[in-house]
Design an enzyme around this catalytic site. Structure first.
Site, PDB file in Angstrom:
ATOM      1  N   ASP A   8       0.817  -1.229   0.000  1.00 53.06           N
ATOM      2  CA  ASP A   8       0.000   0.000   0.000  1.00 53.06           C
ATOM      3  C   ASP A   8       0.847   1.274   0.000  1.00 53.06           C
ATOM      4  OD1 ASP A   8      -1.407  -2.277   1.040  1.00 53.06           O
ATOM      5  OD2 ASP A   8      -3.019  -0.956   1.730  1.00 53.06           O
ATOM      6  N   GLU A  39      -4.172   1.619  -3.238  1.00 62.08           N
ATOM      7  CA  GLU A  39      -5.455   2.046  -2.634  1.00 62.08           C
ATOM      8  C   GLU A  39      -5.324   3.287  -1.755  1.00 62.08           C
ATOM      9  OE1 GLU A  39      -7.591   0.169   0.359  1.00 62.08           O
ATOM     10  OE2 GLU A  39      -5.931   0.148   1.751  1.00 62.08           O
ATOM     11  N   ASN A  40      -4.116   3.619  -1.346  1.00 61.01           N
ATOM     12  CA  ASN A  40      -3.903   4.827  -0.526  1.00 61.01           C
ATOM     13  C   ASN A  40      -3.103   5.882  -1.273  1.00 61.01           C
ATOM     14  OD1 ASN A  40      -3.493   2.259   1.563  1.00 61.01           O
ATOM     15  ND2 ASN A  40      -4.894   3.826   2.289  1.00 61.01           N
ATOM     16  N   ASN A  67     -10.178  -1.683  -0.089  1.00 56.63           N
ATOM     17  CA  ASN A  67     -11.424  -1.093   0.411  1.00 56.63           C
ATOM     18  C   ASN A  67     -11.573   0.408   0.174  1.00 56.63           C
ATOM     19  OD1 ASN A  67      -9.253  -1.392   2.435  1.00 56.63           O
ATOM     20  ND2 ASN A  67     -10.580  -0.139   3.721  1.00 56.63           N
ATOM     21  N   HIS A  68     -10.467   1.118  -0.098  1.00 51.70           N
ATOM     22  CA  HIS A  68     -10.579   2.567  -0.347  1.00 51.70           C
ATOM     23  C   HIS A  68     -10.712   2.917  -1.831  1.00 51.70           C
ATOM     24  CE1 HIS A  68      -9.975   3.421   3.805  1.00 51.70           C
ATOM     25  NE2 HIS A  68      -8.739   2.952   3.842  1.00 51.70           N
ATOM     26  N   HIS A 148      -6.315  -8.471   0.017  1.00 53.05           N
ATOM     27  CA  HIS A 148      -6.441  -7.242   0.804  1.00 53.05           C
ATOM     28  C   HIS A 148      -7.375  -7.531   1.976  1.00 53.05           C
ATOM     29  CE1 HIS A 148      -5.718  -2.923   0.913  1.00 53.05           C
ATOM     30  NE2 HIS A 148      -6.944  -2.790   1.380  1.00 53.05           N
ATOM     31  N   HIS A 173      -3.253  -4.300   3.113  1.00 52.60           N
ATOM     32  CA  HIS A 173      -4.318  -3.607   3.866  1.00 52.60           C
ATOM     33  C   HIS A 173      -3.926  -3.202   5.286  1.00 52.60           C
ATOM     34  CE1 HIS A 173      -8.163  -2.275   5.419  1.00 52.60           C
ATOM     35  NE2 HIS A 173      -8.147  -3.227   6.335  1.00 52.60           N
ATOM     36  N   HIS A 175      -1.070  -2.489   6.522  1.00 50.71           N
ATOM     37  CA  HIS A 175       0.067  -1.560   6.505  1.00 50.71           C
ATOM     38  C   HIS A 175       1.192  -1.972   7.450  1.00 50.71           C
ATOM     39  CE1 HIS A 175      -2.238   2.092   4.606  1.00 50.71           C
ATOM     40  NE2 HIS A 175      -2.622   0.952   4.113  1.00 50.71           N
TER      41      HIS A 175
HETATM   42 FE   FE2 Z   1      -4.149   0.500   2.676  1.00 54.94          FE
HETATM   43 FE   FE2 Z   2      -7.189  -1.235   2.797  1.00 51.81          FE
END
Ligand code: FE2
Ligand code: FE2
Length: 259
Positions: A8, A39-40, A67-68, A148, A173, A175
């Site tokens: 991520d 995703e981030n 998820n983001h 994830h 996910h 991190h």
């Molecule tokens: Fe993330």
């Molecule tokens: Fe995530």
């Protein structure tokens, strides 16, 4: 065929840190394929066309998410048209984007699958059923799964579920990198979480004082991406002609120390 997988990437600090380190990573690992979780990438949460293109320019061949992924509405159209970006395959079928894609690398057709854990995260279908269905309906030389997911038990279980059937199950996910990376007996490289590419002086990428204020006071708090002590975290997997892993190596490199 060698794969470099990047965990991520958090905001500008993560993107710039990766860009700075990529020449050294290419020199050391000589990857045929670079897969990065984005995703981030946009401001610490979500992804946009601009930040995705930034990662492509840095050297990512495929971008996975989580998820983001739907945080930025303006990215929905981009997710529909960009075949090199994937979102979890077990989201509602009509949602923007695709759950897996195929790329050519090192003379192999590699399918990159993105799955979301079903424990603690919202999904439409079981990640186990979903990946079984993908594997039974598609042909390729090797499969790499970005799982994830939130919970270590589900991640470990996915490793065993896919052992011997895919080249790698690489967790994202949380991190936070885990120390369980290895090649499972059936030949699948596995790790519960590769960790994040972003500032380590943070709480999962957020400025520590803001995350602490939120947790201690339980009041609404503005979150900003931290900037200090950026590390690149990920994994390198060597994939053989049978589409299984010969080796797994964890990557954890501080950007400042390396350049
Ligand atoms: Fe993330
Ligand atoms: Fe995530």
């Amino acid at each position: 065929m060698r794969i470099l997988f990047i965990g991520d990437i958090v905001g500008g600090p993560g993107r710039r840190g990766l860009a700075k380190l990529m020449p050294a990573l290419r020199g050391e690992f000589e990857p045929d394929l670079v897969i990065a979780n984005g995703e981030n990438a946009a401001g610490g949460v979500g992804i946009t066309e601009r930040t995705a293109n930034d990662l492509f320019e840095t050297g990512a061949d495929v971008i996975t998410t989580g998820n983001h992924v739907y945080r930025h509405r303006e990215a929905y159209d981009f997710l529909e048209r960009e075949e090199r970006v994937v979102r979890p395959a077990n989201y509602p079928a009509g949602n923007p984007g695709r759950g897996h894609t195929v790329v050519e690398a090192g003379g192999m057709r590699v399918r990159v699958v993105n799955l979301s854990g079903g424990v603690g995260l919202r999904v439409a279908r079981s990640p186990f059923d979903t990946v079984d269905s993908i594997l039974s309906h598609h042909e390729q030389d090797a499969v790499i799964v970005d799982f994830h997911a939130e919970v270590s038990s589900e991640k470990v279980a996915m490793g065993w579920h896919l052992d011997g059937r895919v080249a790698a199950v690489l967790g994202t996910h949380t991190h936070v990198p885990t120390a369980d990376g290895r090649v499972l007996p059936g030949g699948t490289a596995y790790v519960a979480d590769v960790g994040m590419t972003g500032p380590r002086t943070s709480v999962l990428g957020v400025k520590p004082e803001q995350a602490l204020r939120s947790l201690i006071t339980q009041m609404p708090t503005r979150f900003e991406t931290a900037t200090d002590d950026v590390w690149v975290m990920g994994a390198v997997v060597e994939v053989n002609e049978r589409g299984l892993a010969d080796s797994f190596e964890q990557v954890m490199v501080p950007v400042e120390r390396a350049v």
